[in-house]
Design a protein around this motif. Structure first.
Motif, PDB file in Angstrom:
ATOM      1  N   LEU A 228      27.797  47.320  48.768  1.00  0.00           N
ATOM      2  CA  LEU A 228      26.922  46.395  48.054  1.00  0.00           C
ATOM      3  C   LEU A 228      27.636  45.723  46.884  1.00  0.00           C
ATOM      4  N   ALA A 229      28.634  46.397  46.314  1.00  0.00           N
ATOM      5  CA  ALA A 229      29.354  45.828  45.172  1.00  0.00           C
ATOM      6  C   ALA A 229      30.203  44.630  45.573  1.00  0.00           C
ATOM      7  N   TYR A 230      30.387  44.408  46.867  1.00  0.00           N
ATOM      8  CA  TYR A 230      31.172  43.262  47.331  1.00  0.00           C
ATOM      9  C   TYR A 230      30.297  42.037  47.578  1.00  0.00           C
ATOM     10  N   ILE A 231      29.016  42.151  47.308  1.00  0.00           N
ATOM     11  CA  ILE A 231      28.112  41.006  47.324  1.00  0.00           C
ATOM     12  C   ILE A 231      28.082  40.443  45.908  1.00  0.00           C
ATOM     13  N   ASP A 232      28.598  39.251  45.728  1.00  0.00           N
ATOM     14  CA  ASP A 232      28.793  38.698  44.385  1.00  0.00           C
ATOM     15  C   ASP A 232      27.524  38.745  43.542  1.00  0.00           C
ATOM     16  N   ALA A 233      26.396  38.470  44.157  1.00  0.00           N
ATOM     17  CA  ALA A 233      25.140  38.418  43.405  1.00  0.00           C
ATOM     18  C   ALA A 233      24.752  39.780  42.845  1.00  0.00           C
ATOM     19  N   LEU A 234      25.288  40.855  43.430  1.00  0.00           N
ATOM     20  CA  LEU A 234      24.947  42.203  42.992  1.00  0.00           C
ATOM     21  C   LEU A 234      26.016  42.822  42.088  1.00  0.00           C
ATOM     22  N   ASN A 235      27.150  42.152  41.962  1.00  0.00           N
ATOM     23  CA  ASN A 235      28.253  42.704  41.175  1.00  0.00           C
ATOM     24  C   ASN A 235      28.217  42.122  39.765  1.00  0.00           C
ATOM     25  N   PRO A 236      27.989  42.965  38.751  1.00  0.00           N
ATOM     26  CA  PRO A 236      27.876  42.431  37.383  1.00  0.00           C
ATOM     27  C   PRO A 236      29.134  41.722  36.898  1.00  0.00           C
ATOM     28  N   LEU A 237      30.302  42.073  37.429  1.00  0.00           N
ATOM     29  CA  LEU A 237      31.539  41.432  36.986  1.00  0.00           C
ATOM     30  C   LEU A 237      31.636  39.991  37.457  1.00  0.00           C
ATOM     31  N   HIS A 238      30.825  39.615  38.432  1.00  0.00           N
ATOM     32  CA  HIS A 238      30.835  38.240  38.940  1.00  0.00           C
ATOM     33  C   HIS A 238      29.788  37.359  38.262  1.00  0.00           C
ATOM     34  N   GLN A 239      29.053  37.907  37.295  1.00  0.00           N
ATOM     35  CA  GLN A 239      28.012  37.131  36.645  1.00  0.00           C
ATOM     36  C   GLN A 239      28.618  36.199  35.584  1.00  0.00           C
ATOM     37  N   PRO A 240      27.950  35.069  35.306  1.00  0.00           N
ATOM     38  CA  PRO A 240      28.507  34.079  34.374  1.00  0.00           C
ATOM     39  C   PRO A 240      28.860  34.635  33.000  1.00  0.00           C
ATOM     40  N   ASP A 241      28.077  35.602  32.505  1.00  0.00           N
ATOM     41  CA  ASP A 241      28.354  36.120  31.162  1.00  0.00           C
ATOM     42  C   ASP A 241      29.589  37.017  31.119  1.00  0.00           C
ATOM     43  N   MET A 242      30.202  37.262  32.271  1.00  0.00           N
ATOM     44  CA  MET A 242      31.441  38.050  32.312  1.00  0.00           C
ATOM     45  C   MET A 242      32.654  37.174  32.619  1.00  0.00           C
ATOM     46  N   ALA A 243      32.518  35.857  32.439  1.00  0.00           N
ATOM     47  CA  ALA A 243      33.620  34.944  32.765  1.00  0.00           C
ATOM     48  C   ALA A 243      34.870  35.253  31.950  1.00  0.00           C
ATOM     49  N   TRP A 244      34.677  35.771  30.725  1.00  0.00           N
ATOM     50  CA  TRP A 244      35.833  36.094  29.882  1.00  0.00           C
ATOM     51  C   TRP A 244      36.731  37.151  30.502  1.00  0.00           C
ATOM     52  N   LEU A 245      36.204  37.892  31.457  1.00  0.00           N
ATOM     53  CA  LEU A 245      36.985  38.957  32.073  1.00  0.00           C
ATOM     54  C   LEU A 245      38.153  38.414  32.892  1.00  0.00           C
ATOM     55  N   HIS A 246      38.062  37.152  33.327  1.00  0.00           N
ATOM     56  CA  HIS A 246      39.184  36.550  34.062  1.00  0.00           C
ATOM     57  C   HIS A 246      40.453  36.571  33.219  1.00  0.00           C
ATOM     58  N   ASP A 247      40.312  36.302  31.929  1.00  0.00           N
ATOM     59  CA  ASP A 247      41.489  36.314  31.058  1.00  0.00           C
ATOM     60  C   ASP A 247      42.002  37.729  30.824  1.00  0.00           C
ATOM     61  N   VAL A 248      41.128  38.714  30.905  1.00  0.00           N
ATOM     62  CA  VAL A 248      41.532  40.104  30.705  1.00  0.00           C
ATOM     63  C   VAL A 248      42.383  40.583  31.877  1.00  0.00           C
ATOM     64  N   PHE A 249      41.880  40.403  33.083  1.00  0.00           N
ATOM     65  CA  PHE A 249      42.584  40.880  34.275  1.00  0.00           C
ATOM     66  C   PHE A 249      43.688  39.916  34.709  1.00  0.00           C
ATOM     67  N   GLY A 250      43.585  38.629  34.337  1.00  0.00           N
ATOM     68  CA  GLY A 250      44.616  37.659  34.675  1.00  0.00           C
ATOM     69  C   GLY A 250      44.848  37.555  36.169  1.00  0.00           C
ATOM     70  N   LYS A 251      46.105  37.572  36.564  1.00  0.00           N
ATOM     71  CA  LYS A 251      46.439  37.425  37.982  1.00  0.00           C
ATOM     72  C   LYS A 251      45.988  38.614  38.814  1.00  0.00           C
ATOM     73  N   TYR A 252      45.573  39.693  38.151  1.00  0.00           N
ATOM     74  CA  TYR A 252      45.075  40.871  38.873  1.00  0.00           C
ATOM     75  C   TYR A 252      43.548  40.892  38.925  1.00  0.00           C
ATOM     76  N   TRP A 253      42.929  39.731  38.727  1.00  0.00           N
ATOM     77  CA  TRP A 253      41.466  39.651  38.684  1.00  0.00           C
ATOM     78  C   TRP A 253      40.832  40.304  39.912  1.00  0.00           C
ATOM     79  N   GLN A 254      41.265  39.888  41.099  1.00  0.00           N
ATOM     80  CA  GLN A 254      40.646  40.419  42.315  1.00  0.00           C
ATOM     81  C   GLN A 254      40.885  41.913  42.453  1.00  0.00           C
ATOM     82  N   ALA A 255      42.088  42.345  42.104  1.00  0.00           N
ATOM     83  CA  ALA A 255      42.379  43.777  42.164  1.00  0.00           C
ATOM     84  C   ALA A 255      41.504  44.542  41.184  1.00  0.00           C
TER      85      ALA A 255
END
Length: 377
Positions: A228-255
């Protein structure tokens, strides 16, 4: 129970049990009549469909984890420590003082990537994936605080790194850093605590107790084990308010997102939540306990704590006093060698990421004074 759920085959066994129950109900319907026949038929159909979905979800989880592991090789070194394969990620000059980085909660090394990048020009910055997290192999439960301190210390040695002379911890990682320094006081000379979980929190079950907590834990484990965590709508890390996390994980975002959805990460985290409250004599809590270490505490600007609804006037007052004390409690662990800095106004608990330049500036100034790197030629 948690130990069973850590087994890679566990979700498939659960799905097989559900399927067996469904087939039994479907076959049993032929020996019944009337409403009981309808009940068994409905139950059988529902349970068989559920089992198929569970098998599909478990397969998706295994596939996504394997795909990510192939696409994103570990950026650090994989070492063996007491039967566990641990990931040790170090950047920076090998001759420079080693700084151990520990993320909030029970998190993977990637959460400290910004600090690792920011410090590695002058210090040897290291982050370790504990067993079950990030690129590390599976661990075991129950896990104790001392187990994980031993893991981090042993992993550095196994990777051929010098032991840490400073530790930087955010949130729950701050409390871990305090206890790491308490376990190795002759090695750790400086601590940076970024809005750390206070030792006082260890005495209170802040999540509450009872059925709600158990259901929340089950929901998290279920969602990761069965896809279920691979459904974007159910994964909190994919929500708009977590967009800053892209800069944290950088090129390892998906990992990073995939490892956060790793069943072992959730299960190990549930187990690791218990030791600070259940092992009172393993926890650094008393004033002066880290008197040999220098401490930099960066925390949020104080604001009036809001007591829980339903507290009496006396309880509300005690709650407010405890939280106000908890903000600065780590200073008393080393009362003669502590420095307090408040994060910019309106900062959140995640100022490490949202006010990265501010945080890095104060951290580097402190480290330059306490554990200076070799002079650059």
């Amino acid at each position: 129970m948690l130990g069973f759920l850590l087994l890679p085959i566990a979700p498939f066994l659960i799905a097989a049990v559900v399927l067996t129950l469904g087939l039994w109900a479907w076959r049993a319907r032929v020996r019944r009549a009337g409403s009981m026949r309808i009940v068994l038929q409905t139950l059988g159909m529902f349970t068989v469909v559920l089992a198929m979905l569970l098998l599909l979800g478990a397969t998706i989880t295994v596939y996504e984890q394997a795909k990510t592991r192939r696409a994103y090789p570990a950026p650090g070194k994989m070492v063996d420590f007491r039967g566990s394969s641990l990931h040790v990620w170090c950047e920076g000059p090998a001759s420079a003082p080693t700084v151990l980085l520990i993320g909030g909660g029970h998190s993977q090394a990637l959460w400290m990537r910004p600090m690792l990048v920011g410090l590695s020009d002058r210090w040897r910055a290291c982050a370790v994936d504990r067993a079950g997290l990030g690129w590390s192999g599976g661990g075991r439960v129950p896990v104790t605080l001392d187990d994980e301190i031993d893991q981090m210390h042993g992993a550095l040695a196994a990777a051929g790194e010098h032991f840490a002379v400073a530790a930087i911890g955010h949130s729950g990682g701050g409390e871990f850093a305090m206890n790491y320094a308490g376990a190795y006081p002759d090695e750790v000379k400086a601590l940076v605590l970024l809005d750390p979980s206070s030792p006082a929190y260890s005495l209170v079950d802040w999540r509450g107790s009872g059925l709600k907590v158990r259901l929340d834990d089950c929901r998290l484990v279920f969602s990761t084990m069965f896809g279920l965590a691979y459904i974007d709508a159910l994964n909190p890390l994919h929500q708009p308010d977590m967009a800053w996390l892209h800069d944290v994980f950088g090129k390892y975002w998906q990992a990073g997102v995939t490892w956060e959805a790793r069943p072992a990460s959730i299960i190990e985290g549930i187990s690791a939540h218990k030791p600070p409250g259940s092992e009172p004599f393993s926890i650094v809590r008393t004033p002066g306990a880290l008197d040999a270490q220098s401490i930099l505490l960066i925390t949020q600007v104080p604001d009036p704590p809001r007591p829980w609804p339903g507290l009496s006037k006396r309880e509300a007052k005690n709650f407010v006093n405890l939280l106000n004390y908890a903000r600065i409690e780590p200073l008393y662990l080393s009362p003669h060698h502590s420095q307090l800095v408040y994060a910019p106004p309106n900062s959140t608990h995640y100022f490490l990421y949202t006010q990265a330049a501010f945080t890095l500036e104060h951290v580097t100034q402190f480290l330059q004074r306490e554990v200076p790197p070799p002079a650059q030629k």
